[in-house]
Design a protein around this motif. Sequence first.
Motif, PDB file in Angstrom:
ATOM      1  N   ARG A 266      -0.665   2.334   7.264  1.00 31.89           N
ATOM      2  CA  ARG A 266      -1.467   1.375   7.825  1.00 31.89           C
ATOM      3  C   ARG A 266      -2.995   1.858   8.200  1.00 31.89           C
ATOM      4  O   ARG A 266      -3.787   0.983   8.393  1.00 31.89           O
TER       5      ARG A 266
ATOM      6  N   TYR B 193       0.770  -1.197  -0.172  1.00 35.14           N
ATOM      7  CA  TYR B 193       0.116   0.106   0.025  1.00 35.14           C
ATOM      8  C   TYR B 193       1.043   1.157   0.010  1.00 35.14           C
ATOM      9  O   TYR B 193       1.577   1.207   0.903  1.00 35.14           O
TER      10      TYR B 193
ATOM     11  N   ALA C 117      -9.733  -3.893   9.495  1.00 36.59           N
ATOM     12  CA  ALA C 117      -9.050  -2.833  10.116  1.00 36.59           C
ATOM     13  C   ALA C 117      -9.288  -2.863  11.937  1.00 36.59           C
ATOM     14  O   ALA C 117     -10.423  -3.077  12.340  1.00 36.59           O
TER      15      ALA C 117
ATOM     16  N   GLY D 181      -5.601  -3.763   7.898  1.00 42.01           N
ATOM     17  CA  GLY D 181      -5.446  -2.199   8.090  1.00 42.01           C
ATOM     18  C   GLY D 181      -5.538  -1.718   9.659  1.00 42.01           C
ATOM     19  O   GLY D 181      -5.834  -2.558  10.568  1.00 42.01           O
TER      20      GLY D 181
ATOM     21  N   THR E 112      -6.347   2.863   7.429  1.00 39.76           N
ATOM     22  CA  THR E 112      -7.224   2.548   6.210  1.00 39.76           C
ATOM     23  C   THR E 112      -8.426   3.295   6.472  1.00 39.76           C
ATOM     24  O   THR E 112      -9.128   3.458   5.469  1.00 39.76           O
TER      25      THR E 112
END
Length: 275
Positions: free
Chosen positions: A204, A3, A154, A181, A206
């Motif tokens: 990280r 990412y 997440a 995430g 998100t």
Amino acid sequence: MTYHIENTDPANWKVGTYWDVSEGIDLADLKSADLDCVELTLRCESPRQVESVRQEYEMVVEQIRKFGLELWSVHIPFGQEWDISTIDVSQRRLIVDAIAKLIEIAAEWHPKHAIIHPSFEPIPSEEREERIDACRESLRELSEFSISKGIRLAAECLPRTCLANDSKELLALISDSPECGVCCDVNHLFLESPEDFIRKLGNRITTLHISDNDGMDEKHWIPGEGVIQWPEVVRALVEIGYNGTFLFEANYSEARELMNCYNYLLNISSGKDLS
């Protein structure tokens, strides 16, 4: 999975809020206030009752789409019955399997994220390390499964004695889970400032839960009613290249309050004079 950080402009962020069946939130009100997205809070009393979720929420998802809103995320049930850090191996197996089933059901609705609490509380200090290991394994398994269903898990930062109550511990919890995430809930951060947490977690992060507090405990106030330094929070999000939804998890009377607040935060973060 990689990412990368992209250029970001807060004025282009989507704006959303949560929808909870227990609070009777009017989806038409959200749409008329020009919000873009919804996080669907899933309520389920027991891991043994997950099949009820599909029937209970399918109509809500249809209504979300009817009003032209995006289902940005779903929030996995939380509480003692859903604690993925439990050190009871058989109970944790039941919980993880039930959450996987919920994610499988939610995948039919095509949200981008599934928000999960790393623990319940209180966490006894003598159990903390063992619970961290248990939670780390749960997050690894569930994040891999989520990705296979087209959803990104997440892990949410949490307050008080919960696991993930600071950036160091949350990074440790997701160290074995590159697909996992982070949901940055600024209302839960008391061991470090939200802006410091954001910079340490970087890309990280998100998704977000946005609300204000009194500096001592979570309050879910609308930003500006508490002590969080919002210009710093927005600037930190820009620095890490955040391009997700600015998702409010705050108490409000009318959805227009949220959009007014968002526009206010854009102005104070850009240094515009509001007098």
